[in-house]
Design an enzyme around this catalytic site. Structure first.
Site, PDB file in Angstrom:
ATOM      1  N   PRO A   1       0.785  -1.230   0.000  1.00 28.68           N
ATOM      2  CA  PRO A   1       0.000   0.000   0.000  1.00 28.68           C
ATOM      3  C   PRO A   1       0.819   1.283   0.000  1.00 28.68           C
ATOM      4  O   PRO A   1       1.809   1.389   0.730  1.00 28.68           O
ATOM      5  CB  PRO A   1      -0.816  -0.102   1.300  1.00 28.68           C
ATOM      6  CG  PRO A   1      -0.927  -1.544   1.562  1.00 28.68           C
ATOM      7  CD  PRO A   1       0.347  -2.164   1.027  1.00 28.68           C
ATOM      8  N   ASN A   2       0.370   2.207  -0.838  1.00 27.82           N
ATOM      9  CA  ASN A   2       0.906   3.578  -0.939  1.00 27.82           C
ATOM     10  C   ASN A   2       2.274   3.679  -1.620  1.00 27.82           C
ATOM     11  O   ASN A   2       2.753   4.782  -1.866  1.00 27.82           O
ATOM     12  CB  ASN A   2       0.973   4.257   0.449  1.00 27.82           C
ATOM     13  CG  ASN A   2      -0.404   4.361   1.082  1.00 27.82           C
ATOM     14  OD1 ASN A   2      -1.342   4.815   0.438  1.00 27.82           O
ATOM     15  ND2 ASN A   2      -0.544   3.917   2.310  1.00 27.82           N
TER      16      ASN A   2
ATOM     17  N   ARG B   1       5.181  10.968  -2.384  1.00 29.24           N
ATOM     18  CA  ARG B   1       4.787  10.736  -0.998  1.00 29.24           C
ATOM     19  C   ARG B   1       5.977  10.962  -0.066  1.00 29.24           C
ATOM     20  O   ARG B   1       6.981  10.246  -0.154  1.00 29.24           O
ATOM     21  CB  ARG B   1       4.340   9.274  -0.905  1.00 29.24           C
ATOM     22  CG  ARG B   1       4.111   8.773   0.480  1.00 29.24           C
ATOM     23  CD  ARG B   1       4.003   7.253   0.475  1.00 29.24           C
ATOM     24  NE  ARG B   1       3.684   6.799   1.804  1.00 29.24           N
ATOM     25  CZ  ARG B   1       3.950   5.585   2.261  1.00 29.24           C
ATOM     26  NH1 ARG B   1       4.515   4.688   1.490  1.00 29.24           N
ATOM     27  NH2 ARG B   1       3.636   5.266   3.481  1.00 29.24           N
TER      28      ARG B   1
ATOM     29  N   TYR C   1      11.015   8.956   1.803  1.00 32.67           N
ATOM     30  CA  TYR C   1      11.062   7.840   0.851  1.00 32.67           C
ATOM     31  C   TYR C   1      11.812   8.148  -0.439  1.00 32.67           C
ATOM     32  O   TYR C   1      11.935   7.281  -1.302  1.00 32.67           O
ATOM     33  CB  TYR C   1       9.629   7.389   0.518  1.00 32.67           C
ATOM     34  CG  TYR C   1       8.873   6.893   1.728  1.00 32.67           C
ATOM     35  CD1 TYR C   1       9.321   5.773   2.419  1.00 32.67           C
ATOM     36  CD2 TYR C   1       7.730   7.542   2.191  1.00 32.67           C
ATOM     37  CE1 TYR C   1       8.657   5.309   3.548  1.00 32.67           C
ATOM     38  CE2 TYR C   1       7.043   7.087   3.322  1.00 32.67           C
ATOM     39  CZ  TYR C   1       7.517   5.972   3.983  1.00 32.67           C
ATOM     40  OH  TYR C   1       6.859   5.521   5.094  1.00 32.67           O
TER      41      TYR C   1
ATOM     42  N   ASN D   1       8.135  -5.297   0.120  1.00 34.88           N
ATOM     43  CA  ASN D   1       8.008  -4.134   0.988  1.00 34.88           C
ATOM     44  C   ASN D   1       6.511  -4.025   1.268  1.00 34.88           C
ATOM     45  O   ASN D   1       5.749  -3.553   0.424  1.00 34.88           O
ATOM     46  CB  ASN D   1       8.520  -2.866   0.312  1.00 34.88           C
ATOM     47  CG  ASN D   1       8.396  -1.654   1.233  1.00 34.88           C
ATOM     48  OD1 ASN D   1       7.695  -1.710   2.247  1.00 34.88           O
ATOM     49  ND2 ASN D   1       9.053  -0.570   0.884  1.00 34.88           N
TER      50      ASN D   1
ATOM     51  N   ALA E   1       2.589  -0.306   5.202  1.00 41.93           N
ATOM     52  CA  ALA E   1       2.050  -0.337   6.568  1.00 41.93           C
ATOM     53  C   ALA E   1       1.499  -1.706   6.971  1.00 41.93           C
ATOM     54  O   ALA E   1       1.329  -1.977   8.165  1.00 41.93           O
ATOM     55  CB  ALA E   1       0.966   0.729   6.721  1.00 41.93           C
TER      56      ALA E   1
ATOM     57  N   HIS F   1       3.078  -3.815   9.832  1.00 43.13           N
ATOM     58  CA  HIS F   1       2.945  -3.613  11.272  1.00 43.13           C
ATOM     59  C   HIS F   1       1.752  -4.318  11.905  1.00 43.13           C
ATOM     60  O   HIS F   1       1.658  -4.368  13.126  1.00 43.13           O
ATOM     61  CB  HIS F   1       2.894  -2.100  11.555  1.00 43.13           C
ATOM     62  CG  HIS F   1       3.976  -1.346  10.833  1.00 43.13           C
ATOM     63  ND1 HIS F   1       5.316  -1.594  11.033  1.00 43.13           N
ATOM     64  CD2 HIS F   1       3.920  -0.381   9.866  1.00 43.13           C
ATOM     65  CE1 HIS F   1       6.038  -0.808  10.246  1.00 43.13           C
ATOM     66  NE2 HIS F   1       5.216  -0.058   9.522  1.00 43.13           N
TER      67      HIS F   1
ATOM     68  N   ASP G   1       0.900 -15.148   7.757  1.00 44.22           N
ATOM     69  CA  ASP G   1       0.530 -16.548   7.505  1.00 44.22           C
ATOM     70  C   ASP G   1       0.826 -16.965   6.068  1.00 44.22           C
ATOM     71  O   ASP G   1       1.278 -18.091   5.821  1.00 44.22           O
ATOM     72  CB  ASP G   1      -0.957 -16.769   7.805  1.00 44.22           C
ATOM     73  CG  ASP G   1      -1.256 -16.774   9.303  1.00 44.22           C
ATOM     74  OD1 ASP G   1      -0.295 -16.842  10.099  1.00 44.22           O
ATOM     75  OD2 ASP G   1      -2.446 -16.716   9.668  1.00 44.22           O
TER      76      ASP G   1
ATOM     77  N   GLU H   1      12.185  -9.207   3.500  1.00 46.23           N
ATOM     78  CA  GLU H   1      11.421  -7.998   3.828  1.00 46.23           C
ATOM     79  C   GLU H   1      12.319  -6.777   3.628  1.00 46.23           C
ATOM     80  O   GLU H   1      13.446  -6.762   4.128  1.00 46.23           O
ATOM     81  CB  GLU H   1      10.981  -8.092   5.300  1.00 46.23           C
ATOM     82  CG  GLU H   1      10.291  -6.859   5.835  1.00 46.23           C
ATOM     83  CD  GLU H   1      10.072  -6.948   7.353  1.00 46.23           C
ATOM     84  OE1 GLU H   1      10.546  -7.918   7.980  1.00 46.23           O
ATOM     85  OE2 GLU H   1       9.445  -6.036   7.898  1.00 46.23           O
TER      86      GLU H   1
ATOM     87  N   HIS I   1      12.435  -2.382   3.635  1.00 42.60           N
ATOM     88  CA  HIS I   1      11.847  -1.057   3.877  1.00 42.60           C
ATOM     89  C   HIS I   1      12.810   0.005   3.387  1.00 42.60           C
ATOM     90  O   HIS I   1      14.020  -0.073   3.656  1.00 42.60           O
ATOM     91  CB  HIS I   1      11.563  -0.846   5.369  1.00 42.60           C
ATOM     92  CG  HIS I   1      10.633  -1.883   5.910  1.00 42.60           C
ATOM     93  ND1 HIS I   1       9.287  -1.860   5.639  1.00 42.60           N
ATOM     94  CD2 HIS I   1      10.865  -2.999   6.627  1.00 42.60           C
ATOM     95  CE1 HIS I   1       8.727  -2.916   6.200  1.00 42.60           C
ATOM     96  NE2 HIS I   1       9.660  -3.626   6.798  1.00 42.60           N
TER      97      HIS I   1
ATOM     98  N   SER J   1      12.784   3.184   4.337  1.00 46.54           N
ATOM     99  CA  SER J   1      13.200   3.955   5.512  1.00 46.54           C
ATOM    100  C   SER J   1      13.652   3.005   6.619  1.00 46.54           C
ATOM    101  O   SER J   1      13.365   1.796   6.575  1.00 46.54           O
ATOM    102  CB  SER J   1      12.024   4.808   6.009  1.00 46.54           C
ATOM    103  OG  SER J   1      10.978   3.971   6.491  1.00 46.54           O
TER     104      SER J   1
ATOM    105  N   ARG K   1      11.823   5.556  13.500  1.00 46.97           N
ATOM    106  CA  ARG K   1      10.638   6.379  13.244  1.00 46.97           C
ATOM    107  C   ARG K   1       9.621   6.224  14.384  1.00 46.97           C
ATOM    108  O   ARG K   1       9.996   5.971  15.516  1.00 46.97           O
ATOM    109  CB  ARG K   1      10.065   5.999  11.877  1.00 46.97           C
ATOM    110  CG  ARG K   1      11.092   6.234  10.743  1.00 46.97           C
ATOM    111  CD  ARG K   1      10.520   5.914   9.388  1.00 46.97           C
ATOM    112  NE  ARG K   1       9.357   6.760   9.100  1.00 46.97           N
ATOM    113  CZ  ARG K   1       8.477   6.477   8.127  1.00 46.97           C
ATOM    114  NH1 ARG K   1       8.626   5.387   7.380  1.00 46.97           N
ATOM    115  NH2 ARG K   1       7.458   7.278   7.914  1.00 46.97           N
TER     116      ARG K   1
ATOM    117  N   ARG L   1       5.923   1.738  14.077  1.00 46.30           N
ATOM    118  CA  ARG L   1       6.640   1.166  12.922  1.00 46.30           C
ATOM    119  C   ARG L   1       7.754   0.212  13.333  1.00 46.30           C
ATOM    120  O   ARG L   1       8.320  -0.492  12.490  1.00 46.30           O
ATOM    121  CB  ARG L   1       7.251   2.277  12.062  1.00 46.30           C
ATOM    122  CG  ARG L   1       6.219   3.110  11.358  1.00 46.30           C
ATOM    123  CD  ARG L   1       6.853   4.069  10.370  1.00 46.30           C
ATOM    124  NE  ARG L   1       5.978   5.198  10.137  1.00 46.30           N
ATOM    125  CZ  ARG L   1       4.959   5.204   9.273  1.00 46.30           C
ATOM    126  NH1 ARG L   1       4.710   4.146   8.527  1.00 46.30           N
ATOM    127  NH2 ARG L   1       4.197   6.262   9.145  1.00 46.30           N
TER     128      ARG L   1
HETATM  129  C1  DQA Z   1       7.812   1.411   4.579  1.00 43.81           C
HETATM  130  C2  DQA Z   1       7.706   1.733   6.076  1.00 43.81           C
HETATM  131  C3  DQA Z   1       6.282   1.561   6.566  1.00 43.81           C
HETATM  132  O1  DQA Z   1       6.188   1.867   7.951  1.00 43.81           O
HETATM  133  C4  DQA Z   1       5.352   2.481   5.806  1.00 43.81           C
HETATM  134  O2  DQA Z   1       4.020   2.277   6.210  1.00 43.81           O
HETATM  135  C5  DQA Z   1       5.480   2.340   4.338  1.00 43.81           C
HETATM  136  C6  DQA Z   1       6.829   2.217   3.764  1.00 43.81           C
HETATM  137  C7  DQA Z   1       9.221   1.726   4.029  1.00 43.81           C
HETATM  138  O3  DQA Z   1       9.509   1.314   2.903  1.00 43.81           O
HETATM  139  O4  DQA Z   1      10.030   2.387   4.692  1.00 43.81           O
HETATM  140  O5  DQA Z   1       4.508   2.418   3.593  1.00 43.81           O
HETATM  141  O6  DQA Z   1       7.582   0.033   4.399  1.00 43.81           O
END
Ligand code: DQA
Length: 144
Positions: free
Chosen positions: A9-10, A17, A22, A71, A74, A77, A84, A95, A97, A99, A104, A108
């Site tokens: 997401p996002n 953003r 980011y 990645n 959110a 979290h 699962d 995994e 990220h 950031s 943070r 997170r």
């Molecule tokens: C993220 C970190 C997450 O906490 C956040 O919700 C994201 C991006 C990162 O790439 O740093 O959407 O996964």
């Protein structure tokens, strides 16, 4: 060698953003940056804002890919269904990220994905995806 990179997401909004957190590169630019590091490895990219679509993709990927980089945004979290699904499939999942999630907000710092991931890379920007793929290729070739 076939690797799948999933962004949750996002992350379709990359570049626009919170660029101070980011970066200024769009998701397409990040994907091109990643691809530039690999000549022989086949890399597919998938992004969705929907947890269910990501679960469906993971299920379908199980028999197709040698490794998966995710990645989860959110979902990291709180998404136990994602936890699962990663546990249920065959290929190792890294995994990533952009950031440093540990530097943070406190919500997170918890990842429900980390316990089922092969490993986690956090805080290295787009280069984190490159390192995650390198690790997956290494493990696929050499075992552990
Ligand atoms: C993220 C970190 C997450 O906490 C956040 O919700 C994201 C991006 C990162 O790439 O740093 O959407 O996964």
């Amino acid at each position: 060698m076939r690797i799948l990179v999933i962004n949750g997401p996002n992350l379709n909004l990359l570049g626009r953003r919170e660029p101070d957190v980011y970066g200024h590169a769009s998701l397409e630019e990040v994907n091109a940056f990643i691809r530039g590091y690999f000549k022989k490895t086949e890399i597919d990219f998938f992004q969705s804002n929907h947890e269910g679509a990501i679960l469906d993709k993971l299920h379908a990927a199980s028999e197709v890919y040698d490794g998966i980089v995710i990645n989860p945004g959110a979902l990291t979290h709180y998404a136990y269904a994602l936890h699962d699904a990663i546990k249920a499939i065959r290929p190792p999942v890294m995994e990533v990220h952009l950031s440093n999630i540990h530097a943070r907000e406190s919500f997170r710092t918890q990842s429900v994905v980390a316990p089922v991931a092969r490993g986690t890379i956090s805080g290295l920007g787009p280069y984190g995806y490159v390192l995650a793929i390198r690790a997956l290729v290494h493990f696929a070739k050499k075992g552990n």
